[in-house]
Design a protein around this motif. Structure first.
Motif, PDB file in Angstrom:
ATOM      1  N   ARG A 219      -3.366   7.810  -5.982  1.00 35.88           N
ATOM      2  CA  ARG A 219      -4.514   7.675  -6.881  1.00 35.88           C
ATOM      3  C   ARG A 219      -4.594   8.823  -7.874  1.00 35.88           C
ATOM      4  O   ARG A 219      -5.056   8.647  -9.006  1.00 35.88           O
TER       5      ARG A 219
ATOM      6  N   GLU B 243     -10.238   2.725 -16.303  1.00 33.01           N
ATOM      7  CA  GLU B 243      -8.936   3.193 -16.771  1.00 33.01           C
ATOM      8  C   GLU B 243      -8.863   3.171 -18.294  1.00 33.01           C
ATOM      9  O   GLU B 243      -8.387   4.126 -18.922  1.00 33.01           O
TER      10      GLU B 243
ATOM     11  N   ALA C 244       3.184  -3.259 -14.938  1.00 29.72           N
ATOM     12  CA  ALA C 244       3.346  -2.196 -13.944  1.00 29.72           C
ATOM     13  C   ALA C 244       2.015  -1.516 -13.706  1.00 29.72           C
ATOM     14  O   ALA C 244       1.092  -1.597 -14.528  1.00 29.72           O
ATOM     15  N   GLY C 245       1.915  -0.824 -12.584  1.00 32.55           N
ATOM     16  CA  GLY C 245       0.710  -0.074 -12.262  1.00 32.55           C
ATOM     17  C   GLY C 245       0.574   1.160 -13.127  1.00 32.55           C
ATOM     18  O   GLY C 245       1.499   1.530 -13.871  1.00 32.55           O
ATOM     19  N   PRO C 246      -0.567   1.838 -13.040  1.00 33.69           N
ATOM     20  CA  PRO C 246      -0.803   3.010 -13.892  1.00 33.69           C
ATOM     21  C   PRO C 246       0.240   4.113 -13.722  1.00 33.69           C
ATOM     22  O   PRO C 246       0.657   4.724 -14.712  1.00 33.69           O
TER      23      PRO C 246
ATOM     24  N   SER D  92       7.820  -2.320 -11.060  1.00 33.97           N
ATOM     25  CA  SER D  92       6.539  -2.775 -10.513  1.00 33.97           C
ATOM     26  C   SER D  92       6.715  -3.560  -9.218  1.00 33.97           C
ATOM     27  O   SER D  92       5.748  -3.748  -8.479  1.00 33.97           O
TER      28      SER D  92
ATOM     29  N   SER E 248       5.583  -1.528  -6.158  1.00 27.15           N
ATOM     30  CA  SER E 248       4.217  -1.005  -6.037  1.00 27.15           C
ATOM     31  C   SER E 248       3.225  -2.101  -6.382  1.00 27.15           C
ATOM     32  O   SER E 248       3.566  -3.091  -7.033  1.00 27.15           O
ATOM     33  N   ALA E 249       1.995  -1.905  -5.945  1.00 27.82           N
ATOM     34  CA  ALA E 249       0.946  -2.881  -6.248  1.00 27.82           C
ATOM     35  C   ALA E 249       0.587  -2.808  -7.731  1.00 27.82           C
ATOM     36  O   ALA E 249       0.490  -1.737  -8.311  1.00 27.82           O
ATOM     37  N   HIS E 250       0.387  -3.974  -8.339  1.00 23.61           N
ATOM     38  CA  HIS E 250       0.045  -4.027  -9.758  1.00 23.61           C
ATOM     39  C   HIS E 250      -1.297  -4.711  -9.929  1.00 23.61           C
ATOM     40  O   HIS E 250      -1.471  -5.861  -9.535  1.00 23.61           O
ATOM     41  N   ARG E 251      -2.238  -3.977 -10.496  1.00 23.28           N
ATOM     42  CA  ARG E 251      -3.573  -4.524 -10.735  1.00 23.28           C
ATOM     43  C   ARG E 251      -3.857  -4.502 -12.222  1.00 23.28           C
ATOM     44  O   ARG E 251      -3.357  -3.654 -12.957  1.00 23.28           O
TER      45      ARG E 251
ATOM     46  N   ARG F 175       1.764  -1.321 -19.237  1.00 23.77           N
ATOM     47  CA  ARG F 175       0.760  -1.544 -18.187  1.00 23.77           C
ATOM     48  C   ARG F 175       0.586  -3.027 -17.865  1.00 23.77           C
ATOM     49  O   ARG F 175       0.109  -3.375 -16.789  1.00 23.77           O
TER      50      ARG F 175
ATOM     51  N   GLU G  76       0.847  -1.194   0.000  1.00 24.55           N
ATOM     52  CA  GLU G  76       0.000   0.000   0.000  1.00 24.55           C
ATOM     53  C   GLU G  76       0.878   1.237   0.000  1.00 24.55           C
ATOM     54  O   GLU G  76       1.891   1.301   0.690  1.00 24.55           O
TER      55      GLU G  76
END
Length: 466
Positions: free
Chosen positions: A16, A330, A119-121, A318, A321-324, A116, A8
């Protein structure tokens, strides 16, 4: 106070908001960029060549625009040139601006989606901005822009094959299309071959699976060789290496400069991140090697290096950090911003049009008899090919149509090297339109050529009456 969960961010609100804010800044940058589709003089001679192909030139055996060029040349980008000429003929500058905006947006969006995946945005959009900044000198309405987009497609296809093991058969028709649009198609085939081998080494499939994967680059090569030009495409691409001395874009880049900072930073970051990782695999090392080769080869391949190296950096960053997965929201935002750039593009005034410095001479040039040979440098000649097709422009920058001997003679003419006066006499121009500070312009004035018109940048000269 509760302990922050692993992965987190420390400042969740800022995390965000970061990606959307950077996306808005990137949209503003692209909106400004699409006002400059004609800043490279190459666009104009591509339009002229496209028009000739539309009229009566044969794709297998095209003609010449001047007797000053005699090479038996092979068209490597005829389809994109024809498309540009059709757009210009049907929709004028508005159509050209829209075409430029659409391809640029497609390239940027494809790059973001490629990054993407791993990796996260926030990381993906940051790396995309770095790629775009590094590509800025190369982003204009020229066929090579399609090569940048097609390489992203190759990287994305093999990234998927690395996960699934399924051959990316769609690359075979892409090979045919690429070979009709731009001469860097062979680089795409080579990249495809390397990535296919790396996927085979990494996944170790059975023989049939390995052969299927390796069949993709072989299929791309075969598809390229069955275009209307045929196998002569190979010799045309190999000829490029002999032209690096005459065209700066094919010379090796200087990487220790401000302009080269994006590719240098990405290369350094890629090396450092791979050194720190414990799960580095052959595919990662192959991407790094390929990106480094692109960065060292020429200025024209630096954009390819930027995309490739960013694809190496994204998975490494990545890990922090969190990767979704990409959410529908998006994707909708990305499509919306892309639509904004394309919609706004035709409503802006053009800037950095390379023809603007030539247009003040239009009246005098139009008054010259048809077929008059006008001596220029490469940029001015490239523009005049399209603006005044009734003139004979011996020097225009489309290097394929010249023999090596002709290129050497014209380079010597430009630099007043021994023998330049014989080349001038052989050309026998009826006028000259040259930069004010060009040594050749000074030499012509000294030898009795009269000044017909002068602006801050160019001078129009007429030969002595005798």
């Amino acid at each position: 106070m509760t302990e922050r969960a692993q992965g987190e961010p420390r400042f969740p609100l800022l995390a965000r908001a970061y990606a959307p804010l950077v996306a808005l800044l990137l949209t503003a940058l692209l909106t400004a960029l699409v006002r400059r589709p004609l800043r490279a003089f190459d666009t104009y001679f591509h339009l002229r060549f496209g028009e000739e192909f539309r009229r009566d030139w044969s794709i297998a055996h095209p003609g010449q625009l001047s007797s000053a060029s005699t090479n038996d040349w092979v068209p490597t980008q005829w389809l994109s040139q024809v498309a540009l000429a059709r757009i210009d003929d049907s929709s004028g500058t508005t159509g050209l601006v829209l075409a430029f905006a659409a391809v640029v947006v497609a390239f940027v969006a494809a790059t973001y989606l490629l990054l993407r995946r791993h990796a996260g945005p926030g990381i993906a959009i940051t790396l995309t901005v770095v790629v775009v900044l590094g590509c800025l000198p190369s982003l204009s309405l020229r066929p090579q822009l399609l090569s940048y987009l097609f390489l992203v497609a190759v990287l994305a296809a093999w990234d998927g094959a690395r996960t699934t093991g399924r051959p990316p058969w769609a690359l075979i028709p892409l090979g045919w299309l690429w070979a009709t649009c731009h001469g860097m198609w062979l680089i795409g085939v080579a990249a495809c071959g390397l990535l296919a081998v790396l996927v085979v080494v990494e996944r170790r499939p059975r023989r049939t699976g390995a052969l299927a994967l390796l069949a993709v680059p072989a299929g791309m090569l075969l598809a390229a060789l069955v275009t209307p030009v045929g196998p002569r495409l190979l010799t045309a691409v190999l000829l490029v290496n002999s032209r690096a001395d005459y065209f700066a874009e094919w010379a090796a880049p200087e990487l220790i400069t401000v302009a080269a900072a994006p590719v240098t930073v990405l290369a350094a970051a890629a090396v450092l991140l791979l050194v720190r990782r414990t799960d580095v695999r052959p595919y990662d090392l192959g991407l790094l090697a390929m990106g480094g080769a692109f960065a060292l080869y020429s200025d024209r391949t630096v954009p390819l290096a930027l995309v490739t190296l960013a694809a190496v950096v994204a998975p490494g960053l990545s890990r922090w950090s969190a990767h979704r997965p990409v959410a529908r929201t998006e994707l909708a935002v990305a499509l919306g911003l892309a639509a904004v750039v394309i919609a706004v593009a035709p409503n802006q005034g053009l800037v950095d049009d390379s023809a603007d410095r030539v247009r003040p001479f239009t009246a005098r040039l139009d008054a010259l008899p048809a077929g008059t040979r006008v001596l220029t440098d490469w940029p001015v000649g490239g523009v005049l090919l399209r603006l005044d097709p009734g003139l004979d422009i011996p020097l225009h920058g489309y290097g394929d149509v010249y023999t090596d001997a002709e290129l050497e003679r014209y380079a010597d003419l430009d630099h007043l090297e021994p023998g330049w006066d014989r080349t001038l006499a052989a050309l026998a121009p009826g006028a000259a339109l040259l930069p004010n500070d060009a040594p050749l312009a000074y030499a012509l004035e000294r030898d009795g050529w009269s000044v017909e018109q002068r602006t801050e940048e160019l001078v129009l000269l007429a030969p002595p009456a005798s």
